[in-house]
Design an enzyme around this catalytic site. Structure first.
Site, mmCIF file in Angstrom:
data_model
loop_
_atom_site.group_PDB
_atom_site.id
_atom_site.type_symbol
_atom_site.label_atom_id
_atom_site.label_comp_id
_atom_site.label_asym_id
_atom_site.label_seq_id
_atom_site.Cartn_x
_atom_site.Cartn_y
_atom_site.Cartn_z
ATOM 1 N N SER A 124 51.530 -2.124 -84.781
ATOM 2 C CA SER A 124 50.566 -1.061 -84.523
ATOM 3 C C SER A 124 50.775 0.096 -85.480
ATOM 4 C CB SER A 124 50.772 -0.577 -83.088
ATOM 5 O OG SER A 124 50.067 0.612 -82.866
ATOM 6 N N TYR A 149 55.801 2.535 -75.729
ATOM 7 C CA TYR A 149 55.046 1.412 -76.284
ATOM 8 C C TYR A 149 55.203 1.372 -77.806
ATOM 9 C CZ TYR A 149 51.025 -0.727 -78.509
ATOM 10 O OH TYR A 149 50.243 -1.459 -79.367
ATOM 11 N N LYS A 153 57.215 -1.385 -80.464
ATOM 12 C CA LYS A 153 56.658 -2.045 -81.659
ATOM 13 C C LYS A 153 57.560 -1.796 -82.866
ATOM 14 C CE LYS A 153 52.859 -3.846 -80.006
ATOM 15 N NZ LYS A 153 52.687 -5.311 -79.919
HETATM 16 C C1 WQD Z 1 40.954 7.237 -79.677
HETATM 17 C C2 WQD Z 1 40.436 8.673 -79.751
HETATM 18 C C3 WQD Z 1 41.449 10.096 -78.129
HETATM 19 C C4 WQD Z 1 39.744 8.077 -74.633
HETATM 20 C C5 WQD Z 1 45.913 3.812 -78.786
HETATM 21 C C6 WQD Z 1 47.337 3.419 -79.016
HETATM 22 C C7 WQD Z 1 47.429 2.482 -80.175
HETATM 23 C C8 WQD Z 1 46.546 1.283 -79.934
HETATM 24 C C9 WQD Z 1 45.161 1.705 -79.694
HETATM 25 C C10 WQD Z 1 47.134 -0.614 -78.628
HETATM 26 C C11 WQD Z 1 41.530 9.711 -79.604
HETATM 27 C C12 WQD Z 1 39.986 9.958 -77.863
HETATM 28 C C13 WQD Z 1 40.095 8.445 -75.912
HETATM 29 C C14 WQD Z 1 38.912 8.949 -73.864
HETATM 30 C C15 WQD Z 1 38.807 10.446 -75.753
HETATM 31 N N1 WQD Z 1 47.046 0.599 -78.771
HETATM 32 N N2 WQD Z 1 39.639 9.594 -76.455
HETATM 33 N N3 WQD Z 1 38.479 10.093 -74.478
HETATM 34 O O1 WQD Z 1 45.133 6.791 -78.832
HETATM 35 O O2 WQD Z 1 44.205 6.260 -81.139
HETATM 36 O O3 WQD Z 1 45.448 4.538 -79.915
HETATM 37 O O4 WQD Z 1 45.137 2.636 -78.635
HETATM 38 O O5 WQD Z 1 47.253 -1.603 -78.305
HETATM 39 O O6 WQD Z 1 48.742 2.107 -80.332
HETATM 40 O O7 WQD Z 1 48.107 4.576 -79.274
HETATM 41 O O8 WQD Z 1 43.206 5.127 -79.123
HETATM 42 O O9 WQD Z 1 41.078 4.683 -77.986
HETATM 43 O O10 WQD Z 1 42.940 5.839 -76.701
HETATM 44 O O11 WQD Z 1 41.750 7.083 -78.515
HETATM 45 O O12 WQD Z 1 38.406 11.491 -76.238
HETATM 46 O O13 WQD Z 1 38.590 8.677 -72.712
HETATM 47 O O14 WQD Z 1 39.546 8.875 -78.656
HETATM 48 O O15 WQD Z 1 41.894 11.400 -77.862
HETATM 49 O O16 WQD Z 1 41.184 10.813 -80.415
HETATM 50 P P1 WQD Z 1 44.536 5.819 -79.755
HETATM 51 P P2 WQD Z 1 42.224 5.615 -78.006
#
Ligand code: WQD
Length: 342
Positions: A124, A149, A153
């Site tokens: 990741s 998490y 990784k």
């Molecule tokens: C993306 C953007 C949030 C939800 C995580 C893990 C990574 C991988 C993928 C895997 C950010 C914003 C999110 C919401 C929002 N994991 N957001 N409202 O945090 O980049 O990555 O998932 O298996 O290892 O860290 O992904 O989709 O949670 O967030 O505003 O309800 O969307 O703040 O800017 P992230 P995400």
């Protein structure tokens, strides 16, 4: 060739299984179904017109893995099995370290025992922590992940690097995923999170389908163009194709090699919301709320190494991502739960 996919009934694993089947490989899936559905594998078989051997077992059951490797004459393993909920990992660190690390150690022991030493690992971009420079290249220092998490990784990357350094018969690919999203274009397989989605895209599609009322946008005051977080969203089918290419390259060239799998393009939360409305005609009700702990402002891949060495690039853009995510959600409003086999 025969490929075993751990976690092959899950989100990334099922799309990877499909790409492999369509490329003519024999596929064995091993999955304990804790965060996955048997139905996903059935649908992959239907889409590909090809049988998949499904082994319902925990990858930590090293004897079962070793006997599957020999019984089916497996040539290489793609290791997607693991726990992946960032928030839960902070609440239950022992569970995350134990599951993700034990699973990998057991898998490698089984592989070593029977002499299968080609491995593609789902890592990741979280291993970079909060990168100093964007886009982030594979040479950037691995950082300080903000949750267990991410640390699991990073630790597994270290373990696999050491295993390969000690025995050059091993060929290992460490694939650093950016943000996998979207679904197969048929709408038959896709992401099926249990409970309230932690990730942006499934939350957006669940708002659009009426399962959730409002999207909370975590932070509107980041140092980004519109103040919301920026990420590199990669279509899961592009990601799946990257696995196939990486497997070929390590099988040919050996070593332990690292590749970013991303697009090189950063997209903000509000751009995702706007794209969703433009492509599907459905506006997403949202409100800006305080930042989520542990989030960084922006992250985006330098995809050049993967392009040059894997002869691979992400071909599907944001509109395709949104269209396919929505097709999956619309056709399966309750995910795989509505199907007969659940
Ligand atoms: C993306 C953007 C949030 C939800 C995580 C893990 C990574 C991988 C993928 C895997 C950010 C914003 C999110 C919401 C929002 N994991 N957001 N409202 O945090 O980049 O990555 O998932 O298996 O290892 O860290 O992904 O989709 O949670 O967030 O505003 O309800 O969307 O703040 O800017 P992230 P995400």
């Amino acid at each position: 060739m025969t490929i075993l996919i751990t976690g092959g009934a899950g989100y990334v694993g099922s799309h990877t299984a499909l790409v492999l089947c369509q490329a003519g490989y024999d596929v064995i899936v091993i999955d304990n179904l804790v965060n996955a559905s048997r139905e996903a594998v059935v649908r992959v078989e239907q889409l590909a017109g090809r049988r998949i051997v499904f082994v319902e077992a925990d990858v930590r059951d090293s004897d079962t893995v070793a006997s599957a490797l020999t019984r089916y004459g497996v040539d290489a393993v793609i290791h997607c099995a693991g726990l992946k909920a960032v928030g839960e990992s902070t609440e239950r660190p022992l569970l995350y370290y134990q599951t993700n690390i034990d699973t990998t150690l057991s898998l490698c022991s089984a592989m070593e025992r029977v002499g299968v030493k080609t491995l593609v690992f789902s890592s990741s971009a979280t291993v970079y922590g909060d990168p100093d420079e964007l886009p982030v290249t594979e040479n950037a220092p691995v950082g300080w992940p903000s949750n267990p998490y991410g640390w699991s990784k990073l630790m597994i990357e270290r373990i696999l690097t050491d295993v390969q350094a000690a025995d050059s018969d091993w060929s290992i690919a460490l694939l650093r995923y950016f943000n996998p999203v979207g679904a197969h274009e048929s709408g038959r397989i896709g992401e099926d999170p249990k409970g309230i989605p932690n990730n942006l895209m499934p939350f957006v599609t669940q708002v659009a389908v009426g399962r959730r009322a409002t999207l909370s946008v975590f932070g509107g005051d980041y140092a980004t163009a519109d103040g919301t977080g920026v990420r590199d969203y990669i279509h899961v089918m592009d990601l799946a194709e990257g696995h196939l290419r990486a497997m070929h390259v390590i099988a040919e060239r050996g070593g332990c090699r690292v590749w970013n799998l991303g697009t090189g393009r950063g997209t903000s939360v509000l751009e995702v919301v706007e794209a969703f409305k433009r492509v599907t005609g459905r506006p997403i009700d949202y409100r800006i709320v305080p930042r989520r702990a542990g989030d960084i402002a922006a992250c985006c891949a330098a995809p050049e190494r993967a392009q040059a060495e894997l002869d691979w690039r992400a071909r599907r853009g944001l509109d395709a991502i949104v269209r396919d995510a929505w097709r999956w959600q619309r056709q399966n409003p309750e995910g795989y739960m509505g199907s007969d086999r659940e």
